[in-house]
Design a protein around this motif. Structure first.
Motif, mmCIF file in Angstrom:
data_model
loop_
_atom_site.group_PDB
_atom_site.id
_atom_site.type_symbol
_atom_site.label_atom_id
_atom_site.label_comp_id
_atom_site.label_asym_id
_atom_site.label_seq_id
_atom_site.Cartn_x
_atom_site.Cartn_y
_atom_site.Cartn_z
ATOM 1 N N TYR A 146 23.391 122.672 -20.812
ATOM 2 C CA TYR A 146 22.106 122.920 -20.147
ATOM 3 C C TYR A 146 21.527 124.273 -20.558
ATOM 4 C CZ TYR A 146 22.722 118.924 -16.971
ATOM 5 O OH TYR A 146 22.859 117.670 -16.436
ATOM 6 N N GLY A 147 22.364 125.291 -20.639
ATOM 7 C CA GLY A 147 21.865 126.610 -21.010
ATOM 8 C C GLY A 147 21.331 126.649 -22.426
ATOM 9 N N ASN A 148 22.036 126.004 -23.337
ATOM 10 C CA ASN A 148 21.587 125.965 -24.727
ATOM 11 C C ASN A 148 20.265 125.219 -24.849
ATOM 12 O OD1 ASN A 148 22.479 126.527 -27.623
ATOM 13 N ND2 ASN A 148 22.017 124.342 -27.722
ATOM 14 N N TRP A 149 20.163 124.090 -24.164
ATOM 15 C CA TRP A 149 18.929 123.294 -24.229
ATOM 16 C C TRP A 149 17.757 124.046 -23.587
ATOM 17 C CZ3 TRP A 149 17.672 119.537 -27.251
ATOM 18 C CH2 TRP A 149 16.557 118.742 -26.972
ATOM 19 N N LEU B 251 17.911 117.401 -5.018
ATOM 20 C CA LEU B 251 16.761 118.298 -5.167
ATOM 21 C C LEU B 251 16.576 118.824 -6.585
ATOM 22 C CD1 LEU B 251 17.187 120.441 -1.912
ATOM 23 C CD2 LEU B 251 15.771 118.392 -2.246
ATOM 24 N N THR B 252 17.576 118.661 -7.454
ATOM 25 C CA THR B 252 17.495 119.338 -8.750
ATOM 26 C C THR B 252 17.796 118.469 -9.970
ATOM 27 O OG1 THR B 252 19.819 120.025 -8.783
ATOM 28 C CG2 THR B 252 18.266 121.455 -7.602
ATOM 29 N N GLY B 253 18.652 117.481 -9.838
ATOM 30 C CA GLY B 253 19.105 116.726 -11.002
ATOM 31 C C GLY B 253 20.208 117.426 -11.775
ATOM 32 N N PHE B 254 20.710 118.531 -11.237
ATOM 33 C CA PHE B 254 21.713 119.332 -11.945
ATOM 34 C C PHE B 254 23.075 119.281 -11.247
ATOM 35 C CE2 PHE B 254 17.971 121.616 -13.852
ATOM 36 C CZ PHE B 254 18.260 121.298 -15.177
ATOM 37 N N GLU B 255 23.658 118.095 -11.185
ATOM 38 C CA GLU B 255 25.071 117.890 -10.866
ATOM 39 C C GLU B 255 25.458 118.239 -9.437
ATOM 40 O OE1 GLU B 255 26.040 116.238 -13.309
ATOM 41 O OE2 GLU B 255 24.630 116.975 -14.809
ATOM 42 N N GLY B 256 24.549 118.054 -8.459
ATOM 43 C CA GLY B 256 24.940 118.204 -7.065
ATOM 44 C C GLY B 256 26.024 117.200 -6.723
ATOM 45 N N ARG B 257 26.857 117.534 -5.754
ATOM 46 C CA ARG B 257 27.989 116.653 -5.447
ATOM 47 C C ARG B 257 28.260 116.613 -3.954
ATOM 48 N NH1 ARG B 257 31.324 119.714 -9.931
ATOM 49 N NH2 ARG B 257 29.262 119.466 -10.837
ATOM 50 N N CYS B 258 28.567 115.404 -3.483
ATOM 51 C CA CYS B 258 28.863 115.187 -2.063
ATOM 52 C C CYS B 258 30.106 114.326 -1.942
ATOM 53 C CB CYS B 258 27.681 114.520 -1.368
ATOM 54 S SG CYS B 258 27.929 114.259 0.409
ATOM 55 N N ASP B 259 31.095 114.854 -1.238
ATOM 56 C CA ASP B 259 32.345 114.142 -1.024
ATOM 57 C C ASP B 259 32.261 113.251 0.216
ATOM 58 O OD1 ASP B 259 34.955 113.343 -0.525
ATOM 59 O OD2 ASP B 259 35.619 115.309 0.140
ATOM 60 N N ALA B 260 31.794 113.797 1.321
ATOM 61 C CA ALA B 260 31.777 113.051 2.581
ATOM 62 C C ALA B 260 30.755 113.658 3.529
ATOM 63 C CB ALA B 260 33.165 113.058 3.224
ATOM 64 N N ILE B 261 30.364 112.879 4.529
ATOM 65 C CA ILE B 261 29.449 113.331 5.581
ATOM 66 C C ILE B 261 30.133 113.092 6.925
ATOM 67 C CG2 ILE B 261 27.210 112.950 6.691
ATOM 68 C CD1 ILE B 261 26.214 111.946 3.945
ATOM 69 N N LEU B 262 30.038 114.073 7.810
ATOM 70 C CA LEU B 262 30.680 113.976 9.113
ATOM 71 C C LEU B 262 29.652 114.193 10.214
ATOM 72 C CD1 LEU B 262 33.439 113.734 10.624
ATOM 73 C CD2 LEU B 262 33.448 116.234 10.697
ATOM 74 N N LEU C 118 28.056 112.241 -7.577
ATOM 75 C CA LEU C 118 27.520 113.296 -8.428
ATOM 76 C C LEU C 118 26.079 112.966 -8.787
ATOM 77 C CD1 LEU C 118 28.316 115.837 -10.257
ATOM 78 C CD2 LEU C 118 28.646 114.137 -12.082
ATOM 79 N N ALA C 119 25.168 113.930 -8.579
ATOM 80 C CA ALA C 119 23.752 113.745 -8.917
ATOM 81 C C ALA C 119 23.550 114.116 -10.384
ATOM 82 C CB ALA C 119 22.869 114.592 -8.006
ATOM 83 N N HIS C 120 23.941 113.214 -11.250
ATOM 84 C CA HIS C 120 23.937 113.468 -12.691
ATOM 85 C C HIS C 120 22.573 113.058 -13.267
ATOM 86 C CE1 HIS C 120 25.621 114.192 -16.584
ATOM 87 N NE2 HIS C 120 25.484 112.942 -16.988
ATOM 88 N N GLY C 121 21.588 113.908 -13.038
ATOM 89 C CA GLY C 121 20.221 113.581 -13.428
ATOM 90 C C GLY C 121 19.777 114.200 -14.727
ATOM 91 N N ILE C 122 20.624 114.992 -15.360
ATOM 92 C CA ILE C 122 20.308 115.690 -16.616
ATOM 93 C C ILE C 122 18.988 116.456 -16.469
ATOM 94 C CG2 ILE C 122 20.401 115.463 -19.120
ATOM 95 C CD1 ILE C 122 21.397 112.694 -18.884
ATOM 96 N N GLY C 123 18.834 117.113 -15.325
ATOM 97 C CA GLY C 123 17.673 117.960 -15.087
ATOM 98 C C GLY C 123 16.551 117.323 -14.306
ATOM 99 N N LYS C 124 16.699 116.049 -13.951
ATOM 100 C CA LYS C 124 15.686 115.368 -13.133
ATOM 101 C C LYS C 124 16.343 114.862 -11.854
ATOM 102 C CE LYS C 124 13.025 113.654 -17.111
ATOM 103 N NZ LYS C 124 12.522 112.435 -17.804
ATOM 104 N N PRO C 125 15.765 115.155 -10.679
ATOM 105 C CA PRO C 125 16.365 114.661 -9.436
ATOM 106 C C PRO C 125 16.603 113.162 -9.482
ATOM 107 C CG PRO C 125 14.619 116.226 -8.948
ATOM 108 C CD PRO C 125 14.550 115.970 -10.427
ATOM 109 N N VAL C 126 17.783 112.751 -9.059
ATOM 110 C CA VAL C 126 18.140 111.342 -9.139
ATOM 111 C C VAL C 126 17.624 110.586 -7.918
ATOM 112 C CG1 VAL C 126 20.195 111.921 -10.470
ATOM 113 C CG2 VAL C 126 20.390 111.601 -7.993
ATOM 114 N N GLN C 127 17.605 109.277 -8.049
ATOM 115 C CA GLN C 127 17.180 108.413 -6.949
ATOM 116 C C GLN C 127 18.133 108.565 -5.767
ATOM 117 O OE1 GLN C 127 16.958 104.303 -8.104
ATOM 118 N NE2 GLN C 127 16.567 103.567 -6.021
#
Length: 607
Positions: free
Chosen positions: A422-425, A145-156, A59-68
């Motif tokens: 996120y919407g409230n903030w 690309l976003t920091g907003f909770e992108g998620r990747c399970d697997a790559i094939l 999970l790309a849990h960046g709180i609005g900033k793209p993660v490393q």
């Protein structure tokens, strides 16, 4: 009958053909589990929904900033053109938003593939692009690309772009095992006197006390850190009195654990100090085998490498919170609110329903030396000056999922809280009439593991209800675990219901006091008699003979749960079941027989 046998035969042959086909084409597939990446960068490992969607994920849990970037080495057997897919989805698609917030891309050996990912309407394989492979060793990178909770399970990686890739949970499980060379039969994890599933407050107490009294214990936890709701991952404050007369020894273990809870490495040191206690972090129990009315073994999967281990024991404790082990073993359970006619509780509704206490995400902001921007988040919940929450942090009152299944809808519930926060903030920062007050503030922390209050409750020989808390309606001879917290019912705030009917995310609490008018959580240790005590018979299953339970999944009504669920109380439950397990071993008996034949010895051991 012949038709039935013919149908079974055809099904077995079909399954064998599929397996053979996959093995025959194995050289044309390379599967990479995202959770197994060598370097996870800023991505975090999320296993909360693997029973529903089939796997843990990053999970790309960046709180609005793209993660490393996350990266790993992948061995690809043949040179040439390979097509790359990622199993992912647009997590906002249930709300039919125009924008997908969790977009990311994949790079192979530094070459970024063409397509943005995280766009689909469900967990499925999305095409990332093609790549020319020139060497056996390759570096694969996830680029948020976003920091907003992108998620990747697997790559094939596949040689054929139009390959049929399994996505149904059971088919995908077979596919994973074959491509990753995971044995069909799990590894033998050994035999124990007691297997504890879940390392929250209750599980830690049960495992440590059991080991200290000489039991050989396996403690299985599906997160990298112990502590459950009281861990640094979730940050729920523990409540409830302990060491109350006449059972003054009850609470010793949980008090010791609490003293080091903020330093989880010290909790792990406590676990490791017990020579007969084996700790298995990052292991999720997903299967149970039975013989008659008893559990024979449980099987757990490692949430990073997929390794499966089977644990054997004559006794098990479900401290999973969700009652996962009990559910797997066919234990009787309850969900939602019982009706007043059944329980005679004055706080129960006229009719039964599925309403539960909600789940929580905590967050906070901090002041920065200069103005900090934040995007408008069109995909999040939209607010105005009347509907917004004018706050700089949020804790247990950011609560949602009251009308949803806290097990099977858990990803939806957690993600809805993301959209709310996120919407409230975004509104406070960009469009509110008091936005200048927030100009120099930025989001600093947000949990992504949801803090749950209620899901399944396993039924025991006694079903504890409101009257047992308020007036000691029934005098139980096995009453043992002290309860000192008020009946604490949670409801959406009227304001939140007005603006977001049926989809609330802000709660208020109503505490119901005892006869003295005192909130139970504020009663002193020396007040006698104690507010109430939970019977031992609430701590073992009514229909699975060797299953204990401790935590928020014990045998109580929805109303009673709102008091019994607090963590110091659940920790004492763990100590009680450990003491009972000791007697089960001593007398070669089951949990129910401890009540029938050895109750005095159990109670005396806790004084």
């Amino acid at each position: 009958m012949q038709k039935v046998f013919r149908l079974i035969y055809m099904m077995l042959m079909c399954q064998a053909f599929i397996s053979f086909s996959l093995l025959a084409q194995k050289k044309d597939f390379v599967l990479v589990e995202a959770e197994s990446f060598n370097e996870k960068g800023g991505w975090v490992l999320d296993q909360q929904f693997m029973d529903q969607m089939g796997s843990p994920f990053l999970l790309a849990h960046g709180i609005g900033k793209p993660v490393q970037d996350a990266s790993t080495e992948v061995m690809i057997p043949r040179k040439g053109t390979w097509h790359v897919y990622a199993r992912t989805w647009n997590w906002c698609s249930p709300w039919k938003t125009k924008e997908a917030p969790g977009k990311f891309k994949i790079a192979v050996n530094g070459v970024v593939l063409d397509n943005e990912l995280g766009m689909g309407t469900q967990w499925d394989w999305e095409y990332a692009g093609s790549v020319e492979i020139k060497e056996k060793s390759n570096i694969v990178t996830l680029k948020d690309l976003t920091g907003f909770e992108g998620r990747c399970d697997a790559i094939l990686f596949t040689k054929n772009k139009n390959s049929a890739i399994p996505n149904r949970k059971d088919d995908l499980s077979v596919f994973r095992k074959q491509l990753l060379n995971i044995p069909v039969k799990p590894e033998d994890g050994g035999h124990y006197d007691l297997v504890v599933v879940g390392a929250g407050t209750a599980g830690l107490s049960a495992a440590i006390k059991g080991a200290r009294e000489g039991l050989k214990v396996a403690l299985i936890n599906n997160r990298p850190v112990p502590g459950g709701n009281n861990s640094t991952e979730i940050r729920v404050v523990a409540s409830g009195e302990m060491n109350v007369k006449p059972y003054t020894a009850l609470g010793n273990v949980i008090r010791e654990i609490r003293n080091v809870y903020s330093k989880e490495d010290q909790v792990i040191e406590m676990i490791q100090a017990e020579k007969t206690l084996s700790y298995f972090p990052n292991m999720h129990v997903f299967a149970a085998s039975k013989e008659g009315k008893q559990i024979k073994s449980v099987t757990a999967k490692h949430i990073e490498n997929g390794k499966e281990i089977e644990f054997f024991s004559p006794l098990f404790v479900d401290c999973s919170g969700d009652g996962n082990l009990g559910y797997l073993a066919g234990a009787e359970y309850r969900v939602g609110r019982e009706m007043r006619q059944e329980t005679r509780e004055t706080l129960a509704p006229d009719r039964p329903d599925n309403i539960v206490l909600g789940a929580t995400i905590s967050w906070k902001s901090k002041v920065m030396p200069a103005e900090v921007s934040f995007p408008r988040c069109e995909w999040a919940i939209q607010f105005n000056d009347e509907s917004c929450e004018k706050v700089i942090s949020g804790s247990n009152w950011w609560e949602s999922g009251f009308r949803y299944d806290q097990v099977n809808d858990a990803e939806y519930i957690r993600d809805y809280l993301f959209r709310a926060i996120y919407g409230n903030w975004a509104f406070l920062k960009n469009d509110s009439k008091f936005k200048k007050e927030y100009a120099n503030r930025e989001l600093d922390m947000m949990t992504y593991i949801a803090g749950k209050r209620e899901s399944r409750r396993l039924v025991g020989d006694v079903f504890f209800v409101q009257q047992d808390i308020e007036k000691e309606y029934v005098r139980y001879d096995d009453a043992v675990v002290i309860g000192t917290y008020s009946i604490d019912q949670h409801f959406p705030t009227p304001k939140n219901t007005f603006f977001f009917p049926g989809e609330e995310f802000i709660s208020t609490m109503k505490h119901y006091f005892n006869d003295l008018g005192t909130p139970r959580r504020y009663l002193r240790d020396d007040q006698v008699p104690p507010p109430y005590r939970i019977p031992y018979r609430c701590l073992y299953s009514v229909n699975v003979d060797n299953l204990f339970m401790a935590g928020r999944n014990i045998s109580v009504s929805h109303i009673a749960l709102s008091s019994t669920r607090v963590q110091n109380t659940t920790g004492m439950m763990g100590e009680v079941v450990a003491a009972a397990a000791i007697l089960c071993k001593k007398y070669n008996c089951q949990p129910r027989e401890v009540y029938i034949k050895h109750l005095k010895e159990l109670l005396d051991s806790l004084k």
